[in-house]
Design a protein around this motif. Structure first.
Motif, short mmCIF file in Angstrom:
data_model
loop_
_atom_site.label_atom_id
_atom_site.label_comp_id
_atom_site.label_asym_id
_atom_site.label_seq_id
_atom_site.Cartn_x
_atom_site.Cartn_y
_atom_site.Cartn_z
N ALA A 155 1.04 -1.43 -0.65
CA ALA A 155 -0.15 -0.12 -0.08
C ALA A 155 1.23 1.37 0.05
CB ALA A 155 -0.96 -0.25 1.28
N TRP A 158 1.60 3.76 -2.99
CA TRP A 158 0.71 4.85 -3.55
C TRP A 158 1.00 6.27 -3.01
CZ3 TRP A 158 -0.56 -0.28 -4.25
CH2 TRP A 158 -1.34 -0.54 -5.74
N ARG A 159 1.89 6.07 -1.78
CA ARG A 159 2.04 6.77 -1.31
C ARG A 159 2.33 8.79 -1.98
NH1 ARG A 159 6.18 5.32 3.69
NH2 ARG A 159 7.47 7.07 2.82
N LYS A 163 5.84 9.70 -6.28
CA LYS A 163 4.98 9.93 -7.73
C LYS A 163 6.26 10.11 -8.74
CE LYS A 163 2.16 12.78 -11.32
NZ LYS A 163 1.46 13.76 -10.90
N GLY A 179 -1.82 -5.34 -6.64
CA GLY A 179 -3.47 -4.65 -5.82
C GLY A 179 -4.24 -5.88 -5.89
N LYS A 201 -8.21 -0.03 -8.87
CA LYS A 201 -6.98 0.03 -7.63
C LYS A 201 -5.23 0.55 -8.17
CE LYS A 201 -5.87 1.06 -4.41
NZ LYS A 201 -5.83 1.98 -2.95
N LEU A 202 -5.08 -0.23 -9.42
CA LEU A 202 -3.21 -0.36 -9.82
C LEU A 202 -3.72 1.21 -10.75
CD1 LEU A 202 -3.55 -4.08 -10.80
CD2 LEU A 202 -1.80 -2.96 -9.10
N THR A 204 -4.47 3.98 -10.69
CA THR A 204 -4.63 4.67 -9.60
C THR A 204 -3.07 5.01 -9.14
OG1 THR A 204 -4.98 3.67 -7.62
CG2 THR A 204 -6.97 4.86 -8.48
N LEU A 205 -2.30 4.04 -9.85
CA LEU A 205 -1.18 4.27 -9.29
C LEU A 205 -0.41 4.87 -10.02
CD1 LEU A 205 1.53 2.92 -7.51
CD2 LEU A 205 1.23 0.80 -8.19
N SER A 208 2.46 7.27 -10.71
CA SER A 208 3.99 7.31 -9.79
C SER A 208 4.71 5.88 -10.43
CB SER A 208 3.34 6.80 -7.91
OG SER A 208 2.68 7.46 -7.84
#
Length: 351
Positions: A155, A158-159, A163, A179, A201-202, A204-205, A208
């Motif tokens: 997790a 995702w910080r 990025k 994910g 979910k991925l 949104t990654l 980064s």
């Protein structure tokens, strides 16, 4: 006339003998070996040739998908003799009739293999595969930039401050594993709704993610392009030689555990040479050399005892039970693989 014919026939025979004598050297044997990039020391290939006379033509791939697709297309005129698929692809290739059985009577060191790594569900009875190396897929953290104590799981990728500094492997199952696990699902899910949720979910990654790399995942770290991400444990061990600040982390959500195994394709041109090479690689002294140079764990228990303490006791290569408490072996997901691949293509396309 008869005498003349006899003299001519004798001369012809002598010429044939001379020709045979000039070409009595046996044709060179060749082993066509298809393996992951940077996954076999050249010295091992050289020593095998010195001992057996068999030349190894070594070709590489960067994903199970690429290996599988190519092996399906080849016929006996251009097939490989030996390949090294990962855990669940052994099951898939076995089920599809792409492999031939391995003659265990020709493997003098098979009984030295860790019993926990043979006779697995992906190949009951180890009829079609022989463990080569095993390892984990976890996280690499550049502790010169990121406080190691602030990171404990997938997790954290995702910080927002990370990025553009995240590395992912170019592997559909490994990327979807993280994910799925972040969402609380199994990395071996066959539920399309769960796979779709992991895809969302991925997505949104992606902002980064610096790169997808399965050729040499350590290189973006060594070149200063990435500070955190997905990596194979052996790649990290190799990277630590030049970058001691790079640390390996077993994510709290669970790492991936895999076994890469020798297999002989069904249409192999030189199955005999393939058996010889497998037996050569299983020798304790050879297996130990491979493990030490490549950075992954050897399945040969006798070979482990030959390793230096610093290698044998490195948790990146040889994890503890606690490290693997939440880990999962990759399993064959059957037709659901098509679902993964569909969402993978969308993810890579940024859609």
């Amino acid at each position: 006339m008869i005498g003349t014919l006899r003299v001519w026939a004798g001369a012809l025979c002598a010429g044939v003998v001379m020709l045979v004598g000039c070409s009595d050297k046996a044709p060179e044997q060749v082993l066509y070996f298809y393996n992951w990039s940077e996954y076999m020391p050249q010295s091992v290939l050289d020593d095998f040739r010195k001992e057996t006379g068999i030349r190894v033509v070594y070709t590489t791939y960067d994903s199970n998908e690429a290996m599988y697709a190519r092996l399906r297309l080849l016929d006996s005129s251009n097939a490989y003799d030996l390949a090294v698929p990962s855990t669940y692809y052994v099951s898939k290739m076995r089920a599809e009739g792409l492999l031939q059985p391995i003659d265990r009577s020709r493997l003098t060191h098979f009984e030295q293999l860790d019993p926990h790594l043979v006779d697995q569900a992906y190949d009951p009875g180890s009829q079609y595969s022989v463990p080569y190396l095993w390892g984990t897929t976890g996280m690499a953290v550049n502790t010169a930039v990121i406080d190691a104590g602030s990171v404990d799981g997938w997790a954290d990728l995702w910080r927002p401050e990370l990025k553009g500094r995240v590395l992912l492997t170019n592997d559909v199952r490994e990327v979807f594993h993280l994910g799925l696990r972040v969402l609380g699902y199994s990395g071996n899910s066959t539920d399309e709704a769960e796979i779709a949720a992991a895809y969302q979910k991925l997505k949104t990654l992606l902002p980064s993610v610096r790169a997808f790399n399965s050729d040499a995942p350590r290189m973006p770290f060594l070149e200063g392009e990435a500070d955190i991400g997905v990596i194979w444990n052996g790649e990290l061990v190799m990277a630590q030689e030049d970058m001691p600040a790079l640390q390996y982390l077993y994510p709290k959500e669970g790492a991936v555990v895999w076994v890469d195994s020798f297999v002989i394709p069904k249409n192999a041109r030189n199955a005999d040479a393939a058996h010889q090479f497998i037996d050569f690689a299983l020798r304790p002294e050879i297996a130990a050399r491979i493990s030490e140079e490549i950075g992954y764990a050897t399945p040969n228990l006798v070979a482990r005892d030959l390793l230096p303490d610093a290698v044998r006791n490195n948790p990146a290569s040889y994890p503890t039970d606690a490290d693997l408490e939440q880990a999962e072996f990759q399993t064959d997901v059957g037709e659901a693989l098509l679902v993964y691949e569909r969402y993978w293509e969308l993810l890579k396309a940024g859609k």
